[in-house]
Design a protein around this motif. Structure first.
Motif, mmCIF file in Angstrom:
data_model
loop_
_atom_site.group_PDB
_atom_site.id
_atom_site.type_symbol
_atom_site.label_atom_id
_atom_site.label_comp_id
_atom_site.label_asym_id
_atom_site.label_seq_id
_atom_site.Cartn_x
_atom_site.Cartn_y
_atom_site.Cartn_z
ATOM 1 N N GLN A 285 0.836 -1.192 0.000
ATOM 2 C CA GLN A 285 0.000 0.000 0.000
ATOM 3 C C GLN A 285 0.880 1.255 0.000
ATOM 4 O O GLN A 285 1.897 1.307 0.691
ATOM 5 C CB GLN A 285 -0.911 0.017 1.221
ATOM 6 N N ARG A 286 0.466 2.237 -0.786
ATOM 7 C CA ARG A 286 1.228 3.488 -0.846
ATOM 8 C C ARG A 286 0.288 4.640 -1.195
ATOM 9 O O ARG A 286 -0.819 4.436 -1.692
ATOM 10 C CB ARG A 286 2.337 3.396 -1.895
ATOM 11 N N MET A 287 0.734 5.848 -0.923
ATOM 12 C CA MET A 287 -0.014 7.038 -1.291
ATOM 13 C C MET A 287 0.097 7.254 -2.800
ATOM 14 O O MET A 287 1.090 6.890 -3.423
ATOM 15 C CB MET A 287 0.531 8.256 -0.554
ATOM 16 N N ASP A 288 -0.944 7.840 -3.391
ATOM 17 C CA ASP A 288 -0.949 8.136 -4.819
ATOM 18 C C ASP A 288 -1.668 9.465 -5.020
ATOM 19 O O ASP A 288 -2.784 9.645 -4.548
ATOM 20 C CB ASP A 288 -1.647 7.024 -5.598
ATOM 21 N N LEU A 289 -1.018 10.375 -5.748
ATOM 22 C CA LEU A 289 -1.594 11.694 -5.966
ATOM 23 C C LEU A 289 -2.851 11.649 -6.811
ATOM 24 O O LEU A 289 -3.583 12.639 -6.908
ATOM 25 C CB LEU A 289 -0.554 12.609 -6.629
ATOM 26 N N LYS A 290 -3.126 10.492 -7.457
ATOM 27 C CA LYS A 290 -4.311 10.367 -8.289
ATOM 28 C C LYS A 290 -5.425 9.593 -7.598
ATOM 29 O O LYS A 290 -6.367 9.142 -8.232
ATOM 30 C CB LYS A 290 -3.930 9.708 -9.623
ATOM 31 N N GLU A 333 -14.353 15.200 -0.994
ATOM 32 C CA GLU A 333 -14.657 16.628 -1.007
ATOM 33 C C GLU A 333 -14.428 17.163 -2.428
ATOM 34 O O GLU A 333 -14.084 16.401 -3.338
ATOM 35 C CB GLU A 333 -13.768 17.371 -0.003
ATOM 36 N N GLN A 334 -14.621 18.457 -2.617
ATOM 37 C CA GLN A 334 -14.481 19.057 -3.945
ATOM 38 C C GLN A 334 -13.104 18.754 -4.545
ATOM 39 O O GLN A 334 -12.082 18.812 -3.859
ATOM 40 C CB GLN A 334 -14.685 20.567 -3.879
ATOM 41 N N ARG A 335 -13.104 18.361 -5.829
ATOM 42 C CA ARG A 335 -11.938 18.033 -6.651
ATOM 43 C C ARG A 335 -11.324 16.687 -6.312
ATOM 44 O O ARG A 335 -10.442 16.217 -7.031
ATOM 45 C CB ARG A 335 -10.846 19.114 -6.553
ATOM 46 N N GLN A 336 -11.767 16.048 -5.248
ATOM 47 C CA GLN A 336 -11.187 14.756 -4.906
ATOM 48 C C GLN A 336 -11.751 13.673 -5.834
ATOM 49 O O GLN A 336 -12.933 13.684 -6.194
ATOM 50 C CB GLN A 336 -11.451 14.412 -3.443
ATOM 51 N N ALA A 337 -10.885 12.716 -6.210
ATOM 52 C CA ALA A 337 -11.257 11.728 -7.214
ATOM 53 C C ALA A 337 -10.319 10.528 -7.120
ATOM 54 O O ALA A 337 -9.389 10.490 -6.309
ATOM 55 C CB ALA A 337 -11.182 12.349 -8.611
ATOM 56 N N TYR A 338 -10.570 9.545 -7.990
ATOM 57 C CA TYR A 338 -9.713 8.354 -8.093
ATOM 58 C C TYR A 338 -9.577 8.033 -9.579
ATOM 59 O O TYR A 338 -10.568 7.774 -10.261
ATOM 60 C CB TYR A 338 -10.341 7.190 -7.326
ATOM 61 N N ILE A 339 -8.351 8.034 -10.072
ATOM 62 C CA ILE A 339 -8.068 7.811 -11.482
ATOM 63 C C ILE A 339 -8.564 6.416 -11.908
ATOM 64 O O ILE A 339 -8.777 5.529 -11.077
ATOM 65 C CB ILE A 339 -6.541 7.948 -11.739
#
Length: 586
Positions: A285-290, A333-339
């Protein structure tokens, strides 16, 4: 074969064995006689074989289940058995799998498996046979109780009537299960319903709901699934490939509110709300900016348990706590998403695990996604390989859409796709079901999907990933897939398939410390305090100070050789080391 085994012919001496083999050859010749030249069949084969085989006491051919008018090849068969038209009309009533047996293709494929010698008044039923998840085609069949003496006999006969595909297998496979259009298991003649579809499943295949046609709605039988509202649970077909359904009435207002409250109340850092992570190619598991949402995992509350069990019932799978990931609650929240991404795993995550369901392996089978809130704008679940169907329209883009998402950003690119491709808009109390596997158990690359950016408002949702078999991450990494299966076979349903260990963490450091597993903080222990850490065989932990320096103060590799209750002291007089508290398992 069933007749021979039933009469113990193969254990009654050499002569009888050869006679039995001869009879078996005759059976094959008789059943497959349409492969023989017509002249030979009519002048030699039928006149000789038919009376010989029918004279054998107790032989299946004494019943007319396999008889002269059974067409072996639909494309070449010109015969239409007795009452075919009437039987087909009976089968053409609307069912949950569509209108069965009413087109010319299915009429030509009609097979009458009732016996000419059946007793007067014996009931019969007309059904349509289809492979798993098929929306059309198949073969219309009429049966009576005498043509369904046992489930193995029924499966052996009907397996030869249609093609039953399995990924990576050549040719048609024999069926090992039969399931009706409500997902009920067929085990005896009385389970068959007039006009219904029966889906034939080979080994290593799970039942899938058929698409039928765009907008088709099936109401699930309340006897087969817990219904949380006064309305029946409904599935509406949105896409055949990838296979996507809109679900209505799957959960209640109270359940939605309670699950959010349960998630907000979590304090364990391994489960409480935190920035969402992704799984990398190595299974870490890791963080991802997308992926910019926040998530929490709710495991043991009453609502979470009900929703997990209901999801398995929706998929017509037997419930197992080892065949699903945790129930994930999501907050955007606003602008948050998942590629765009696939929910299933690829082989490089673990080369020792069998990721191919068709060959007996295990992978994610389906996703059940629940919407807990309306969203003013955005927040769709988009399927990037499918077009928006003609009976559905996209919402209009907000006027300030171009101001929120700048050109060249991944959010803008994804948001553009969200208003072009197949998308399910969040609506409180709705849900969506989509499969990561095709009906033949191959992985569906077209299940690529993403969580669209929220433009205005807040999105609350939850999802459950259900596997076709036991999930991978429940087991120590050193175990092979076969070793996991062996542990499953010895499990009595009350024990884990792996070893759970409790470690008492004594923090003697002047600052709070963190227990980190695979880059994720699992536990925080205040200074001069002791807290328990639940873990499993082979897990590795790093202990560090909870400050900007993140100084390492200890490490631990969990081993059951040290007992099932252990303790570790950090920043004490001696270097950090594991001590056995009790060597026997509780």
């Amino acid at each position: 074969a069933e007749w021979l085994v039933g009469h113990n012919s193969l254990t009654m001496g050499t002569t009888t064995t050869w006679v039995s083999i001869f009879v078996a050859v005759l059976c094959v010749l008789y059943v497959e006689r349409e492969l023989v030249l017509e002249e030979v069949r009519d002048t030699v084969l039928d006149p000789f074989l038919s009376p010989v085989l029918r004279a054998l006491p107790g032989h299946p051919l004494q019943s007319e289940a396999i008889h002269a008018e059974w067409p072996r090849d639909v494309s070449t068969s010109q015969k239409r058995p007795r009452d075919a038209t009437a039987a087909t009309k009976q089968a053409s009533q609307a069912t949950s799998c569509g209108r069965c047996g009413e087109n010319e293709e299915e009429l030509a494929a009609f097979v009458d498996l009732t016996t000419e010698s059946q007793s007067e008044g014996e009931p019969s039923v007309t059904i349509t046979l289809r492979p798993n998840g098929a929306s059309g085609g198949g073969r219309v069949v009429r049966l009576s109780p005498s043509s369904f003496p046992s489930l193995p006999f029924f499966l052996a006969v009907v397996s030869d009537l249609i093609d039953i595909p399995l990924a990576h297998a050549k040719g048609s496979m024999p069926a090992i299960r039969a399931v009706d259009d409500q997902g009920r298991e067929i085990t005896k003649y009385e389970d068959l319903r007039e006009g219904s579809c029966v889906f034939l499943l080979p080994v290593n295949v799970d039942f899938q709901w058929p698409f039928i046609e765009l907008g088709h709605v099936i109401q699930l039988d309340p006897e087969l699934i817990d219904t949380p509202t006064e309305k029946p649970i409904e599935l509406e077909s949105l896409s055949d490939s990838p296979r996507v359904f809109l679900i209505r009435n799957f959960f209640s207002e109270a359940e939605a509110d309670q699950l959010i409250a349960d998630a907000m109340a979590l304090t364990d850092e391994g489960y409480a709300f935190q920035d969402s992570k992704v799984m990398d190619d190595a299974g870490k598991q890791r963080m991802d900016l997308k992926r910019t949402s926040r998530n929490a995992f709710v495991e043991n509350t009453e609502v979470a348990k009900r929703l997990r069990q209901r999801s398995f019932a929706l998929l017509r799978k037997e419930y197992s706590r080892f065949a699903a990931d945790g129930l994930q609650v999501l907050h955007y929240e606003q602008r948050q998403a998942y590629i765009g991404h696939h929910d299933y795993f690829f082989e490089n995550v673990s080369p020792t695990w069998n990721w191919e369901p068709a060959t007996g392996g295990s992978n994610r089978f389906a996703t059940v996604f629940l919407y807990f809130s309306d969203v003013e704008a955005g927040g769709q679940t988009v399927f990037l390989e499918a077009e928006m169907p003609p009976n559905r329209t996209h919402q209009a883009k907000p006027d300030d859409w171009d101001e929120i998402f700048k050109d060249g950003t991944w959010e803008k690119t994804l948001s553009d796709q969200c208003y072009q491709k197949l998308a399910v808009y969040p609506k409180r109390l709705n849900a969506v079901l989509f499969y990561s596997q095709k009906p033949d158990s191959s992985m569906d690359t077209r299940s690529l999907h993403g969580g669209c950016p929220v433009v205005h408002g807040t999105k609350w949702a939850a999802n459950l990933w259900v596997w076709n078999k036991v999930r991978f991450l429940h087991f120590p990494a050193h175990l092979t897939y076969q070793q996991v299966l062996e542990r499953m076979e010895t499990d009595d349903g009350t024990q884990s398939y792996y070893t759970q260990v409790t470690i008492q963490v004594h923090n003697r450091c002047p600052k709070a410390i963190e227990a980190v597993w695979e880059g994720q903080v699992i536990l925080t222990v205040p200074s001069q305090k002791t807290l328990p850490l639940l873990s499993y065989e082979t897990h590795e932990f790093l202990f560090r100070t909870r400050d900007r320096h993140r100084r390492k103060v200890g490490e631990l590799r969990v081993s059951e050789a040290n007992g099932y209750e252990q303790e570790i002291t950090l920043c004490g007089d001696q270097p950090a080391r594991v001590q056995t508290r009790r060597a026997q398992r509780v």
